[in-house]
Scaffold this motif. Structure first.
Motif, PDB file in Angstrom:
ATOM      1  N   ARG A  79       0.830  -1.201   0.000  1.00 46.01           N
ATOM      2  CA  ARG A  79       0.000   0.000   0.000  1.00 46.01           C
ATOM      3  C   ARG A  79       0.868   1.256   0.000  1.00 46.01           C
ATOM      4  N   SER A  80       0.470   2.219  -0.811  1.00 51.14           N
ATOM      5  CA  SER A  80       1.172   3.502  -0.854  1.00 51.14           C
ATOM      6  C   SER A  80       0.154   4.626  -0.813  1.00 51.14           C
ATOM      7  N   VAL A  81       0.582   5.761  -0.291  1.00 49.22           N
ATOM      8  CA  VAL A  81      -0.267   6.951  -0.306  1.00 49.22           C
ATOM      9  C   VAL A  81       0.569   8.129  -0.779  1.00 49.22           C
ATOM     10  N   THR A  82      -0.043   8.963  -1.614  1.00 51.25           N
ATOM     11  CA  THR A  82       0.600  10.189  -2.083  1.00 51.25           C
ATOM     12  C   THR A  82      -0.017  11.371  -1.345  1.00 51.25           C
ATOM     13  N   LEU A  83       0.825  12.161  -0.690  1.00 50.19           N
ATOM     14  CA  LEU A  83       0.356  13.324   0.049  1.00 50.19           C
ATOM     15  C   LEU A  83       0.325  14.545  -0.869  1.00 50.19           C
ATOM     16  N   THR A  84      -0.806  15.209  -0.882  1.00 46.98           N
ATOM     17  CA  THR A  84      -0.980  16.431  -1.673  1.00 46.98           C
ATOM     18  C   THR A  84      -1.238  17.584  -0.714  1.00 46.98           C
ATOM     19  N   ALA A  85      -0.682  18.738  -1.002  1.00 49.05           N
ATOM     20  CA  ALA A  85      -0.846  19.908  -0.126  1.00 49.05           C
ATOM     21  C   ALA A  85      -2.322  20.166   0.171  1.00 49.05           C
ATOM     22  N   LYS A  86      -2.579  20.574   1.395  1.00 51.77           N
ATOM     23  CA  LYS A  86      -3.960  20.765   1.845  1.00 51.77           C
ATOM     24  C   LYS A  86      -4.750  21.718   0.960  1.00 51.77           C
ATOM     25  N   ASP A  87      -4.130  22.838   0.575  1.00 55.74           N
ATOM     26  CA  ASP A  87      -4.876  23.817  -0.212  1.00 55.74           C
ATOM     27  C   ASP A  87      -5.177  23.327  -1.623  1.00 55.74           C
ATOM     28  N   LYS A  88      -4.442  22.312  -2.108  1.00 54.17           N
ATOM     29  CA  LYS A  88      -4.697  21.774  -3.440  1.00 54.17           C
ATOM     30  C   LYS A  88      -5.774  20.692  -3.419  1.00 54.17           C
ATOM     31  N   ILE A  89      -5.806  19.884  -2.364  1.00 53.40           N
ATOM     32  CA  ILE A  89      -6.719  18.743  -2.343  1.00 53.40           C
ATOM     33  C   ILE A  89      -8.028  19.071  -1.622  1.00 53.40           C
ATOM     34  N   CYS A  90      -8.089  20.207  -0.944  1.00 57.93           N
ATOM     35  CA  CYS A  90      -9.299  20.583  -0.199  1.00 57.93           C
ATOM     36  C   CYS A  90     -10.493  20.720  -1.146  1.00 57.93           C
ATOM     37  N   ARG A  92     -17.394  11.000   3.085  1.00 58.85           N
ATOM     38  CA  ARG A  92     -17.529  12.372   3.597  1.00 58.85           C
ATOM     39  C   ARG A  92     -16.481  12.677   4.669  1.00 58.85           C
ATOM     40  N   VAL A  93     -15.215  12.504   4.277  1.00 64.80           N
ATOM     41  CA  VAL A  93     -14.103  12.840   5.163  1.00 64.80           C
ATOM     42  C   VAL A  93     -13.149  13.786   4.440  1.00 64.80           C
ATOM     43  N   CYS A  94     -12.400  14.554   5.199  1.00 61.48           N
ATOM     44  CA  CYS A  94     -11.414  15.486   4.638  1.00 61.48           C
ATOM     45  C   CYS A  94     -10.329  14.693   3.913  1.00 61.48           C
ATOM     46  N   PRO A  95     -10.095  14.954   2.622  1.00 53.91           N
ATOM     47  CA  PRO A  95      -9.112  14.161   1.877  1.00 53.91           C
ATOM     48  C   PRO A  95      -7.687  14.347   2.383  1.00 53.91           C
ATOM     49  N   PHE A  96      -7.373  15.533   2.892  1.00 54.89           N
ATOM     50  CA  PHE A  96      -6.010  15.765   3.378  1.00 54.89           C
ATOM     51  C   PHE A  96      -5.753  14.994   4.665  1.00 54.89           C
ATOM     52  N   GLU A  97      -6.641  15.128   5.645  1.00 53.06           N
ATOM     53  CA  GLU A  97      -6.470  14.393   6.902  1.00 53.06           C
ATOM     54  C   GLU A  97      -6.556  12.886   6.676  1.00 53.06           C
ATOM     55  N   SER A 143      -6.332  11.164  -6.921  1.00 54.60           N
ATOM     56  CA  SER A 143      -7.678  10.911  -7.451  1.00 54.60           C
ATOM     57  C   SER A 143      -8.389   9.813  -6.665  1.00 54.60           C
ATOM     58  N   VAL A 144      -7.649   8.786  -6.258  1.00 54.45           N
ATOM     59  CA  VAL A 144      -8.246   7.693  -5.464  1.00 54.45           C
ATOM     60  C   VAL A 144      -8.672   8.220  -4.103  1.00 54.45           C
ATOM     61  N   LEU A 145      -7.816   8.997  -3.468  1.00 52.40           N
ATOM     62  CA  LEU A 145      -8.155   9.573  -2.166  1.00 52.40           C
ATOM     63  C   LEU A 145      -9.401  10.441  -2.251  1.00 52.40           C
ATOM     64  N   GLU A 146      -9.481  11.247  -3.296  1.00 52.22           N
ATOM     65  CA  GLU A 146     -10.642  12.127  -3.451  1.00 52.22           C
ATOM     66  C   GLU A 146     -11.921  11.312  -3.622  1.00 52.22           C
ATOM     67  N   GLU A 147     -11.836  10.222  -4.375  1.00 52.31           N
ATOM     68  CA  GLU A 147     -13.018   9.374  -4.592  1.00 52.31           C
ATOM     69  C   GLU A 147     -13.537   8.801  -3.272  1.00 52.31           C
ATOM     70  N   TYR A 148     -12.643   8.236  -2.467  1.00 53.93           N
ATOM     71  CA  TYR A 148     -13.068   7.630  -1.200  1.00 53.93           C
ATOM     72  C   TYR A 148     -13.425   8.684  -0.158  1.00 53.93           C
ATOM     73  N   ALA A 149     -12.765   9.839  -0.211  1.00 53.70           N
ATOM     74  CA  ALA A 149     -13.086  10.909   0.735  1.00 53.70           C
ATOM     75  C   ALA A 149     -14.510  11.418   0.511  1.00 53.70           C
ATOM     76  N   ARG A 150     -14.906  11.550  -0.750  1.00 53.56           N
ATOM     77  CA  ARG A 150     -16.281  11.982  -1.046  1.00 53.56           C
ATOM     78  C   ARG A 150     -17.277  10.895  -0.648  1.00 53.56           C
ATOM     79  N   LYS A 151     -16.916   9.663  -0.918  1.00 57.80           N
ATOM     80  CA  LYS A 151     -17.805   8.538  -0.597  1.00 57.80           C
ATOM     81  C   LYS A 151     -18.106   8.487   0.902  1.00 57.80           C
TER      82      LYS A 151
END
Length: 758
Positions: A270-281, A330-335, A320-328
């Motif tokens: 498993r890997s995760v890519t961290l994106t700056a908060k102001d970009k992924i918010c 309803r959690v903050c994608p950055f945190e 893009s994967v983080l954003e998909e699951y974060a919306r699903k």
């Protein structure tokens, strides 16, 4: 395979009992668990028979899984009534706001320690104490509860029962990783020349818990040559995680591609890519408060479900994967991405998540660092980035604005802000517009700390608004200043700058090597690599290297005949630019005609670039495009997309800018590069201080401050040309100084077969 999971008490109870919302009115909601100095102050007042930092552990068997729970309790106090487990928490909140039920997670953590100690000592009952310490006043508030061993055992059984389903998922993904890593082969048919040596060096460096500084030519495949052996090294005892650190988004994408390539061969980690908060918010404004953001509201009530879902169904958690699951969920994608760093095997992100003292991941605790390998890509960038990270400024006008905007009822805030303004005015009046200061008043630090305390009290209660947002900015500016002030030593200088009625005080880090060394020594291994660690001794020194570190300098795997290197001895000095512009355009046009295809021409400034660009357009039929100031990611991609195979496009770009490194235009997408000038930064007060500092250390201050950083930009820009064995083309270096001995010896060996254009 042993089904065993080791977890700290804190991690266990945080997973099971956390709840509520993200509320970063002035800092994250985990900020209560901090304050080493406060812990030590409380522990320093323990009696002689009391103990501190007591290591405890217990093994639970649950559903065929062995759970090893461990941790260190802050205090073990011996009283006439029996033993008391003491858990210390620092807080910025007023103590009257905290009651016995304020933090269930803290009670759960203390009860975990109490259970382990009571079991170990066969106690029938035990006292548990929470000690809160107010950060500013150092006042204390304590709560005690008495538990029987049976009550604690029931509590732990319930906690473990909730956690065990998650533990099964962690075991499942660990088994996948441990099964597929040994079977993983190098994801290409053959190693390029030098790749095997680089990969082997990385593996042995991690194996021996050492550090490595590696210069590997552009196009050799540095990303796969470092990630592949690091992943193989995850089989070694005591290596659990890899942090792949980069300076730019494009190099993060290259790391993701390398992982995808290995996944195609069967690798399961498993890997995760961290994106700056102001970009992924997801919101228009990054305000992490429940009343403003639905993804912050109730975040901790939903995050466990989101983590389980993504871990079961995904291996690469890209943006893009983080954003998909974060919306699903309803959690903050950055945190969400930060929470995943605790359980994934590879973390891809910016340098600042490890090196910046203000935003580095506090969850990366010492015991985790010892099991983590750092891979630092394009490491030449880290020198200047570290200077910025370890410097700090405060502005008089920021505190003056607080005085102007806040009413008289905020006495502590206004009194401290007024004191800071007066302190800065006194410094302001004692010298010129831009100067080095011997020292700063001791009371300034005290006044800033008072301001921070007063601001925290207000920001705890204040609703979101322009006024509180402005206060928040000054609060963070002040916090950063105090944090960096603790690091100030002979590697720093105090700088005062007066502009109109404002005064800026800067803590300027001249030499970041010391703080970088302090940071990396807590990790298992650090691998610094780049195509342009040249001169090697300079970069090794500036990145905090020691005589015990490994070094590797690989020659270019490509034939010199692949590059037509031209040196045009034309003056590009500021005073000569207008006179030589026409001649420069002729040389650039000649290159484009002699080597048909796409070219990138790099200039030391926007103004110079624009002047030559317009002259070029007026005298040539060739298509040309120019880099714009402040291009966002979409505009950058549009710019590069114009360089197509078989095209004849001339791109004008800024040396040291977004297109001069990390850009990968393979094959016929790029046929030539020209670098105009030697990359010297304009003389500045700060550059002169760096020069003076290194002169005093017996180094060539001018080279350290100007020449080496400038030539690195030249080498990086030239490195855009050859990206694979099949690539070929032209590199033109335009400046008479390239023919001097100083600069000639800094050119790569494979550029040595040059011709001079008169």
């Amino acid at each position: 395979m042993e089904k065993r999971v080791t977890i700290s008490v804190r991690e266990l109870v945080s997973y099971v009992y956390r709840g509520g919302s993200i509320d970063e009115r002035f800092q994250s909601n985990t900020a209560l668990v901090e304050g080493t100095a406060i812990h030590q102050e409380v522990q320093g007042k323990y009696k002689e028979e009391d103990e501190k930092e007591v290591f405890l552990q217990y093994e639970f068997d649950q559903d065929g899984i062995s759970l090893n729970i461990q941790g260190r309790c802050d205090g073990l106090l011996r009283t006439d009534e029996g033993v008391v487990i003491d858990e210390i928490k620092s807080t910025a909140r007023e103590l009257e706001e905290i009651d016995e039920h304020s933090h269930p997670v803290y009670w759960a953590q203390a009860k975990g320690y109490a259970f382990m100690y009571a079991t170990q000592q066969q106690l029938q009952h035990i006292e548990v104490q929470l000690t809160y310490v107010q950060k500013s006043t150092k006042e204390k508030k304590r709560f005690q509860q008495r538990f029987t061993h049976q009550e604690l055992a029931m509590f732990m059984d319930e906690t473990i029962a909730v956690y065990s389903s998650y533990a099964k998922i962690l075991l499942y993904i660990r088994e996948q990783k441990e099964k597929t890593i040994p079977e993983l082969g190098f994801p290409f048919p053959n190693y390029r020349e030098g790749q095997r040596k680089l990969a082997g060096s990385v593996y042995h460096t991690i194996e021996e818990k050492r550090n490595l500084f590696a210069q590997a030519p552009t196009g050799i495949g540095k990303t796969i040559s470092t990630l592949f052996p690091a992943i193989k090294a995850l089989q070694l005892e005591g290596t659990e995680r890899i942090y792949y650190l980069t300076a730019k988004t494009v190099t993060r994408a290259t790391a993701e591609e390398a992982l995808s390539k290995m996944k195609e061969l069967g690798l399961q980690l498993r890997s995760v890519t961290l994106t700056a908060k102001d970009k992924i918010c997801f919101q228009e404004e990054t305000i992490c408060q429940p009343e403003y953001c639905m993804f912050a509201d109730g975040y901790y009530d939903r995050i466990n479900g989101a983590i389980i879902d993504i871990l079961i169904n995904e291996t690469q958690m890209t943006r893009s994967v983080l954003e998909e699951y974060a919306r699903k969920h309803r959690v903050c994608p950055f945190e969400f991405s930060l929470d995943l760093t605790d359980v994934v095997d590879v973390v891809i992100g910016d340098y600042n998540y490890v090196f910046d003292p203000r935003v580095s991941l506090k969850r990366l605790l010492p015991e985790k660092k010892k099991k983590t390998a750092l891979l630092v890509d394009e490491a030449h960038n880290l020198v200047e980035r570290a200077r910025d990270m370890y410097s700090a400024v405060i502005h008089k006008h920021s505190f003056q604005a607080i005085l102007d905007e806040w009413g008289s009822d905020n006495g502590k805030l206004l009194k401290s802000a007024s004191a800071i303004v007066k302190d800065l005015e006194r410094i302001h009046l004692n010298g010129g517009s831009h100067r080095k200061l011997d020292d700063i008043p001791g009371e300034l630090e005290e006044n800033i700390e008072r301001f921070i305390s007063a601001a925290e009290a207000i920001l705890q209660e204040e609703a979101v608004g322009e006024q509180s947002e402005a206060l928040l900015d000054v609060y963070f500016q002040s916090q950063n200043f105090v944090k960096i002030l603790e690091l100030v030593d002979d590697h720093y200088r105090y700088i005062g700058e007066s502009v109109n009625d404002d005064f800026t005080l800067k803590l300027f880090c001249l030499d970041p090597s010391h703080v970088l060394r302090q940071t990396t020594k807590s990790f298992r291994t650090s691998v610094f690599f780049s195509a342009t660690l040249s001169p090697f001794a300079y970069y090794k020194e500036m990145l905090g290297g020691t005589k015990d570190d490994y070094i590797l300098q690989l020659p270019s795997p490509y034939e010199a005949s692949q590059i037509d290197v031209m040196i045009t001895p034309l003056s590009t000095r500021y005073k000569s630019r207008e006179q030589t512009a026409r001649q420069l355009v002729e040389r650039l046009q000649h290159q484009a005609v002699e080597h048909p295809g796409n070219h990138l021409f790099f200039f030391p400034s926007y103004h110079y670039m624009e002047m030559v660009y317009h002259e070029f357009r007026n005298t040539s039929d060739l298509d040309a495009v120019m880099q714009e100031k402040g291009m966002n990611e979409d505009r950058r991609e549009d710019f590069l997309a114009q360089f197509v195979e078989g095209g004849r496009l001339i791109g004008f770009a800024v040396l040291g800018g977004i297109f001069s490194e990390g850009v990968d235009l393979r094959g016929d997408r790029l046929n030539g590069v020209a670098v105009v000038g030697i990359g010297l930064a304009p003389r500045s007060f700060e550059k002169e201080l760096i020069k003076e500092y290194f002169n005093q250390k017996g180094r060539s201050g001018y080279d350290y401050s100007y020449v080496f950083p400038g030539m690195n930009k030249v080498l990086q820009a030239g490195g855009r040309l050859i990206r694979s064995e099949e690539d070929s083309g032209a590199i033109q270096l335009v400046d008479d100084r390239f023919l001097s001995r100083k600069y000639m010896q800094l050119l790569p060996e494979d550029w040595g077969n040059y011709r001079i254009l008169r």
